[in-house]
Design a protein around this motif. Structure first.
Motif, short mmCIF file in Angstrom:
data_model
loop_
_atom_site.label_atom_id
_atom_site.label_comp_id
_atom_site.label_asym_id
_atom_site.label_seq_id
_atom_site.Cartn_x
_atom_site.Cartn_y
_atom_site.Cartn_z
N ASP A 229 0.82 -1.21 0.00
CA ASP A 229 0.00 0.00 0.00
C ASP A 229 0.85 1.26 0.00
OD1 ASP A 229 -2.18 -1.60 -0.04
OD2 ASP A 229 -2.88 -1.15 1.99
N ILE A 230 1.99 1.20 0.69
CA ILE A 230 2.87 2.37 0.70
C ILE A 230 3.42 2.64 -0.70
CG2 ILE A 230 5.10 3.21 1.52
CD1 ILE A 230 4.50 1.97 4.21
N GLN A 231 3.85 1.63 -1.37
CA GLN A 231 4.36 1.81 -2.73
C GLN A 231 3.28 2.32 -3.67
OE1 GLN A 231 6.20 -1.82 -4.03
NE2 GLN A 231 7.73 -1.82 -2.39
N GLU A 232 2.07 1.79 -3.52
CA GLU A 232 0.97 2.26 -4.36
C GLU A 232 0.64 3.72 -4.06
OE1 GLU A 232 -3.71 1.16 -5.39
OE2 GLU A 232 -2.52 -0.13 -4.07
N ALA A 233 0.66 4.11 -2.78
CA ALA A 233 0.38 5.50 -2.42
C ALA A 233 1.47 6.43 -2.94
CB ALA A 233 0.24 5.61 -0.89
N ARG A 234 2.72 6.00 -2.88
CA ARG A 234 3.81 6.83 -3.38
C ARG A 234 3.72 7.03 -4.90
NH1 ARG A 234 8.80 4.36 0.26
NH2 ARG A 234 8.28 5.52 2.18
N ARG A 235 3.34 5.98 -5.61
CA ARG A 235 3.15 6.14 -7.06
C ARG A 235 2.00 7.10 -7.35
NH1 ARG A 235 4.21 0.44 -7.04
NH2 ARG A 235 1.94 0.06 -7.02
N SER A 236 0.95 7.02 -6.53
CA SER A 236 -0.17 7.95 -6.71
C SER A 236 0.26 9.38 -6.42
CB SER A 236 -1.33 7.55 -5.79
OG SER A 236 -1.81 6.26 -6.09
N LEU A 237 1.09 9.57 -5.40
CA LEU A 237 1.57 10.92 -5.08
C LEU A 237 2.41 11.50 -6.22
CD1 LEU A 237 2.54 10.63 -1.29
CD2 LEU A 237 0.67 11.96 -2.31
N GLU A 238 3.25 10.67 -6.80
CA GLU A 238 4.04 11.15 -7.93
C GLU A 238 3.15 11.60 -9.08
OE1 GLU A 238 6.73 8.09 -9.00
OE2 GLU A 238 7.88 8.18 -7.12
N TYR A 239 2.13 10.82 -9.35
CA TYR A 239 1.23 11.17 -10.44
C TYR A 239 0.45 12.44 -10.10
CZ TYR A 239 -2.81 10.96 -13.53
OH TYR A 239 -3.78 11.28 -14.44
N LEU A 240 -0.06 12.53 -8.86
CA LEU A 240 -0.85 13.70 -8.48
C LEU A 240 -0.02 14.98 -8.50
CD1 LEU A 240 -2.88 12.14 -5.52
CD2 LEU A 240 -3.77 12.79 -7.76
N ASN A 241 1.19 14.92 -8.00
CA ASN A 241 2.05 16.11 -8.03
C ASN A 241 2.36 16.54 -9.46
OD1 ASN A 241 2.34 16.54 -5.22
ND2 ASN A 241 3.82 14.85 -5.10
N LYS A 242 2.54 15.57 -10.33
CA LYS A 242 2.81 15.88 -11.72
C LYS A 242 1.59 16.54 -12.37
CE LYS A 242 4.08 13.71 -16.11
NZ LYS A 242 4.43 12.43 -16.78
N GLU A 243 0.40 16.02 -12.12
CA GLU A 243 -0.82 16.60 -12.69
C GLU A 243 -1.12 17.96 -12.07
OE1 GLU A 243 -2.71 15.49 -15.18
OE2 GLU A 243 -1.24 13.89 -15.48
N LEU A 244 -0.78 18.12 -10.79
CA LEU A 244 -1.03 19.40 -10.13
C LEU A 244 -0.22 20.52 -10.77
CD1 LEU A 244 -2.34 20.97 -7.79
CD2 LEU A 244 -0.42 20.26 -6.37
N GLN A 245 0.99 20.23 -11.17
CA GLN A 245 1.83 21.24 -11.80
C GLN A 245 1.37 21.61 -13.20
OE1 GLN A 245 5.78 19.68 -11.66
NE2 GLN A 245 5.93 19.76 -9.42
N GLN A 246 0.62 20.71 -13.82
CA GLN A 246 0.22 20.94 -15.20
C GLN A 246 -1.15 21.57 -15.34
OE1 GLN A 246 0.51 17.19 -17.23
NE2 GLN A 246 2.77 17.11 -17.12
N THR A 247 -1.92 21.67 -14.24
CA THR A 247 -3.25 22.26 -14.33
C THR A 247 -3.26 23.65 -13.72
OG1 THR A 247 -5.58 21.94 -13.75
CG2 THR A 247 -3.96 21.27 -12.13
N THR A 264 -1.07 10.82 1.58
CA THR A 264 -0.08 11.07 2.63
C THR A 264 -0.51 10.45 3.95
OG1 THR A 264 0.50 13.17 1.55
CG2 THR A 264 1.21 12.87 3.83
N GLN A 265 -1.82 10.52 4.25
CA GLN A 265 -2.33 9.89 5.46
C GLN A 265 -2.20 8.36 5.39
OE1 GLN A 265 -6.32 11.34 5.84
NE2 GLN A 265 -5.70 13.32 6.69
N THR A 266 -2.40 7.82 4.21
CA THR A 266 -2.25 6.37 4.04
C THR A 266 -0.84 5.93 4.37
OG1 THR A 266 -3.97 6.30 2.33
CG2 THR A 266 -2.40 4.48 2.38
N ILE A 267 0.14 6.67 3.86
CA ILE A 267 1.54 6.33 4.13
C ILE A 267 1.86 6.49 5.61
CG2 ILE A 267 3.93 6.99 3.65
CD1 ILE A 267 3.05 7.83 0.86
N MET A 268 1.33 7.54 6.23
CA MET A 268 1.62 7.79 7.64
C MET A 268 1.05 6.68 8.52
SD MET A 268 0.29 10.93 10.04
CE MET A 268 -1.40 10.32 9.87
N LEU A 269 -0.22 6.32 8.32
CA LEU A 269 -0.83 5.30 9.16
C LEU A 269 -0.24 3.92 8.89
CD1 LEU A 269 -4.59 6.35 9.13
CD2 LEU A 269 -2.87 6.72 10.90
#
Length: 322
Positions: A229-247, A264-269
């Motif tokens: 789940d941590i790896q999946e959340a980190r991949r999602s964060l990379e994608y979201l940050n990339k899309e955030l910069q482009q919109t 971020t909460q998923t990774i923390m818990l």
């Protein structure tokens, strides 16, 4: 004088009904069967005695198997609560953004149990703890000397496999072979569909090994699902940050910020929960009594089987004699 040819009236004393004939026939048959059994009683006793002795010898030759069990309950994350439940509120927006947050539709308990019994997980488990000799070469265990290896299969002094097998098997068991043994003889997994509770059991000739392996399995499946789940959340964060910069749309930026917060909460818990998927309700203990074999039951069944077969043999021989 004329002779009276009239028949005497039928009375219960001089009239045999079909029921009486059947009764007499059954009585003769039963008497004949008892006579056959009595005449062959020594053969029946001898055959039954041989089966009884054989069942005793067989039951004593079987090794003691000890079972250690643990009862687990799915955590909030596994059952769809916690972060998964909060993320479900943004599931539609996340789908538009191309991010999978799981939610109620994701049954992580089922996924974890399937992974626990998977070939890759068992292979990694055996290699990680180097337990192949204890899995494939233990002959017996006693409380004084501990485990005793089968010298015809494994030499513990040189750590060499010396068993003689036919191709395609090799002296050292392959992952294909020991994974099947682990699934069939060691690991037992069951889930109560009503309560959702999970029971995991480990069977082994050593009670200490059974308890230790079970603790390792629960620990490793929790760690595996956490890292997954941590790896999946980190991949999602990379994608979201990339899309955030482009919109440049403020509404979409707000959606991305919320999604980033949830990941971020998923990774923390996941990092702070030692029992990420399964919470231990009844921990594994070292069993003091064997789980099997049921030697008394084996002896009883063997004796009854010998008596039954001896009767069948006596009746068959009598039939051919006639």
């Amino acid at each position: 004088m004329t002779k009276d040819t009239r028949k005497a009236p039928l009375t219960p004393h001089n009239y045999a009904t079909p029921q009486d004939s059947d009764y007499q026939y059954d009585e003769i048959e039963l008497r004949e069967l008892f006579d056959i059994i009595w005449q062959s009683k020594w053969w029946i006793i001898a055959i039954t005695f041989v089966f009884a002795v054989g069942s005793v010898i067989y039951s004593l030759s079987l090794p003691n198997i000890y079972k250690s069990e643990v009862t687990l309950a799915p955590t909030e994350e596994a059952s769809g609560g916690g972060i998964s439940q909060m993320a479900g509120q943004l599931g539609g927006l996340a789908s538009l953004a191309g991010v999978n947050l799981g939610g109620k539709s994701a049954d992580k308990t089922t996924i974890a149990l399937e992974i626990l019994e998977s070939r890759a997980f068992i292979k990694s488990f055996v290699e990680k703890y180097d337990i192949l000799p204890e899995l494939m070469a233990v002959e017996e265990w006693n409380r004084r000397t501990g485990i005793v290896f089968n010298n015809e299969a494994y030499n513990p002094d040189t750590n060499e496999w010396v068993r003689e097998v036919e191709a395609p098997k090799q002296p050292e068991p392959s992952s294909w072979e020991y994974v099947e043994v682990f699934r069939d003889e060691v690991l037992e997994v069951s889930k109560d569909d009503t309560t959702g509770l999970v029971t995991i059991s480990v069977n082994h000739r050593s009670p200490e090994i059974a308890q230790q392996w079970l603790e390792w399995l629960v620990q490793d499946i929790n760690n595996y699902m956490r890292e997954r789940d941590i790896q999946e959340a980190r991949r999602s964060l990379e994608y979201l940050n990339k899309e955030l910069q482009q919109t440049s749309l403020s509404d979409m930026q707000q959606v991305f910020y919320q999604l980033i917060e949830k990941q971020t909460q998923t990774i923390m818990l996941a990092n702070v929960r030692p029992e990420y998927i399964f919470q231990t309700l009844d921990p594994a203990v070292v069993p003091e009594q064997r789980d099997r074999p049921a030697r008394a039951l084996i002896c009883i069944i063997g004796t009854l089987l010998g008596g039954f077969l001896s009767l069948i043999a006596v009746f068959i021989l009598n039939f051919f004699r006639k």
